[in-house]
Design an enzyme around this catalytic site. Structure first.
Site, PDB file in Angstrom:
ATOM      1  CG  PHE A   1      48.097   8.438   3.995  1.00  0.00           C
ATOM      2  CD1 PHE A   1      49.273   8.043   3.365  1.00  0.00           C
ATOM      3  CD2 PHE A   1      47.230   7.444   4.452  1.00  0.00           C
ATOM      4  CE1 PHE A   1      49.588   6.702   3.194  1.00  0.00           C
ATOM      5  CE2 PHE A   1      47.527   6.099   4.288  1.00  0.00           C
ATOM      6  CZ  PHE A   1      48.709   5.725   3.665  1.00  0.00           C
TER       7      PHE A   1
ATOM      8  CG  ASP B   1      40.226   8.720   4.712  1.00  0.00           C
ATOM      9  OD1 ASP B   1      39.894   7.897   5.582  1.00  0.00           O
ATOM     10  OD2 ASP B   1      41.240   8.599   4.004  1.00  0.00           O
TER      11      ASP B   1
ATOM     12  CE  LYS C   1      45.045   3.954  10.091  1.00  0.00           C
ATOM     13  NZ  LYS C   1      46.401   3.545  10.408  1.00  0.00           N
TER      14      LYS C   1
ATOM     15  CB  THR D   1      35.186 -12.561  -3.195  1.00  0.00           C
ATOM     16  OG1 THR D   1      35.579 -12.766  -4.543  1.00  0.00           O
ATOM     17  CG2 THR D   1      34.841 -13.917  -2.573  1.00  0.00           C
TER      18      THR D   1
END
Lengths: 492, 492
Positions: B207, B315, B346, B370
């Site tokens: 995931f 990750d 997280k 941005t």
């Protein structure tokens, strides 16, 4: 020939109601640049230092936000800039706004900021109240859209809206919410039928963000796209209009009809290959060069998308929140049917999209992530809405924008080579013009910066103005004087 | 047969050093549920109400964050839950942490929160100091990675890392940074050569987020993927290991070698079709079911990716920030060469990725947006790091995790059907086990919740524990007692 040094009068007929002094209290009266160039030595040293551990080649100045105020940004060298770019159009009610900082000092904000929930699983008990005080307030929520999906930035808002459109499109095709075993299994291999060949249609020179789905619909500049794999999705010509719009209606109408026909053709042609689930469109193409279209164009776009069962996503990340003189830019189109989704971010400080009930996913967890937005930013959005409404900043921006447009029209008449294709009449302060060449545009922006006025570039040779919503007559005077001085230097 | 009602002793040999009382001061001593079910009537009514304008079918309870404290979450009905799920693993040092809220009350935080910059263009003058106090501190920054890219959430961090990998891969192929006219032109049409056929290799059941690029590498559940167009990218078997790992080393080694061979084969096979620019991997597959692999596997993965000129992205969005008993989970692998990028979000509350100099884009504005992160969240990350370091929470979590593992091993021996495949030894409190069936897992999680203990599910039938970093002996006792009681109910 006009005399370039003559002072420019600002028409009294469009004079604006003064905004509340608290909104600009304590800001400088005018720009002040004490270094020989911008960035000054202190900024330069900070940026070089930052560039050692990240990419800061894009930075203009290092900023002292504590010392910034109202419409003015103070840089690390103490230079004070009139900010008509607003952090890429994301500052709404000015720097060091007292009401916003009072909110930040409140216990409820501190709790929200430091105890960030996974909103989708453990929403704050007062989440609805937070939303209804701002994002979902009747005066804010786009008419006809009853639903909201909150996110953390413009790109995630856009991509989540695309996901919702794909899911709803397939749900309609399927006629029910149960997936087949083949869909379930193949999806894990990124293969059809579970991962379908569907597309989003966007417009050439449009910009919708820079992640993989959003970048596949962004067509602004090659630099944004080269080397990044993209979905094979269709792009259609954006109408190339002549400005001022009101003087070129007949020609522009033809061009808009041509582009609408292309949209219809493209939807039809892609049906066999990768059906178009949604069309995404900016009310005014911003990053791509401040390219406008008329309400007629958008009305027709809504018409043809509805006829063909294609969703219409209006991307108001840059145009939203009062800058165009209405709260949402798409309000001016008087659509008989609302868009299916409207995205927001930037000036709202909270991000997400509004949508119809049809765009609700068929099951929970289909459009989901850990944070699902941010209550602290939603509170900030509520306070921004409150400040906007209490001070009539939508109307104010419409008025000062009309005045700014007229002033620019005067300058354009004096410097027709340098200030071309002025656009944004009736669009608040969301104004832009072209220079003759990209190099001349860069020169103009750089010279403005050296005089303490920040404006942005966009497209190949456009200057885009993105003043804050508290930009007023006084700032307008400074801006126009500076532009006039720069124009005189460049033309001379 | 063990007597299921006998109290479980917690081994004294692994007893932990007590954490500073301030971290848990004022929290309840134990869970308290006064409604007949969770969610109680007040939560139910709030969730129903919220569901009218958004998708809240996924919500478990509405939470009163103001009344939550330490390890305990208070819901809208006044129930007090021991939170062993931590907002999907995103809460680090506990609810209503006084140090964090003091930071939030400081002027510098208020200014940062309410005057959010476009960091890439107008960075705060003290941005480097903010980074070096936390995200880029020597004790935090993964060894060997000198660069940082900040973002707003895990998915944007991952996708920006993928973009960096694609750009660096093509830069290497090209041998220089100038794009050809064909690349520039074709990129605007999402076509080759400007939009190249390149891929990211991920692992089955992995995931990595749910936007279009990240979702194309996510292979956890069909529900996450069906109806969303995806890139045709390769996925490789994740090693199916036997637990406990230390008792099955020989078999596991073979399985890991098989999967590494598949990685090599796949990279080779895709070279002609869509070359693999990067492999992305979680140290422990989380959403997919808490699937582990050994340091050997990751060492080999680093080896084969380096040999083939493929970047390795680790990750650590869920595993990072102390939960596995080291600050980063990948520290335990003792890699001779660092990963090319490590993502975080997280528990850090700020998001982004660390990377090598090689992953710097060839030009400014290529990997850009941005906001480019959020100084307020970066300040929060610094304070979280400070709290972790001052209180030794990395070591604490390693110790209490070892103790929790032993307690679960005892329960597993008593209830071998219900608590299977216990895993996470030596991985802090990042523990999980399987139930016999998905339905039994759901029952266990629901019964725990009704007794005031929140745990998460993952994969098909796993229970994942994601306690906060301040989870201590007292909470361990409550957790184990509750699980034992639930186990007895289910087995009975």
């Amino acid at each position: 020939m006009p005399r370039p040094t003559a002072p420019l009068r600002i028409s009294a007929s469009t004079s604006t109601r003064a905004i509340h002094p608290a909104l600009t209290a304590g800001q400088p009266l005018r720009p002040r640049v004490t270094t020989s160039n911008v960035p000054g030595p202190r900024s330069q040293s900070i940026l070089q230092d930052l560039n050692r551990s990240g990419d800061f080649r894009t930075s203009l100045v290092a900023v002292d936000y504590a010392k910034s105020k109202g419409n003015y940004l103070t840089d690390a060298d103490g230079n004070q800039h009139l900010d008509c770019f607003g952090q890429i159009a994301s500052i709404s009610v000015g720097y060091r706004n007292e009401q916003l900082e009072a909110l930040a000092g409140s216990e409820r904000f501190r709790i929200a900021a430091m105890n960030r929930p996974a909103i989708g699983v453990f929403p704050p008990h007062d989440w609805r109240e937070i939303l209804e005080a701002g994002l979902m307030k009747d005066s804010v929520r786009p008419r006809g859209l009853t639903q909201i999906f909150t996110a953390n930035c413009g790109s995630t808002a856009i991509e989540s809206a695309y996901k919702a459109a794909f899911m709803a499109y397939q749900h309609k095709q399927r006629g029910h919410s149960d997936f087949t075993a083949a869909e379930n299994d193949s999806s894990l291999f990124n293969s059809s039928p579970g991962s379908p060949s569907l597309s989003i249609l966007s417009f050439k020179t449009g910009f919708h963000g820079r992640l993989f789905g959003s970048l596949s619909t962004t067509r602004s500049k090659a630099l944004h796209k080269v080397d990044i794999p993209a979905f094979d999705w269709p792009a259609v010509d954006w109408p190339q209009l002549r400005y001022p719009l009101e003087e070129n209606e007949a020609d522009n109408r033809k061009e808009e009809e041509r582009c609408i026909a292309l949209v219809e053709e493209t939807i039809e042609r892609w049906q066999a290959k990768s059906p178009v689930a949604a069309v995404v469109v900016e009310p005014i193409q911003s990053e791509g060069g401040d390219n406008h279209a008329s309400p007629f164009f958008f009305q027709r776009l809504r018409e043809v998308t509805r006829q063909r069962g294609v969703y219409l996503i209006v991307d108001e990340v840059q145009t939203g929140v009062a800058a165009t003189g209405t709260f949402w830019a798409h309000e001016k189109w008087n659509l008989p049917h609302p868009p299916d989704a409207v995205t927001f971010s930037k000036k709202m400080q909270a991000a997400g999209y509004y949508h119809t009930e049809e765009l609700r996913p068929s099951a929970g967890y289909r459009n989901f992530n850990t944070w699902m937005g941010d209550p602290a930013r939603a509170m900030q959005a509520s306070e921004i809405v409150k400040i906007i409404e209490e001070n009539g900043l939508v109307e104010h921006t419409a008025q000062v924008g009309a005045q700014l447009y007229e002033a620019l029209r005067g300058l354009s008449a004096r410097h027709p080579g340098l200030i071309q294709n002025l656009r944004g009449k009736g669009q608040g302060t969301f104004l832009a013009f072209d220079c003759e060449t990209p190099a001349q545009r860069d020169e103009l922006v750089g010279r403005m910066r050296n005089k303490g006025v920040l404006v942005g570039g966009s497209g190949a040779r456009a200057v885009r103005l993105r003043p804050l919503l508290i930009f007023s007559e006084k700032e307008l005077e400074v801006f126009v004087e500076t532009l006039q001085a720069v124009a005189t230097e460049i033309v001379a």
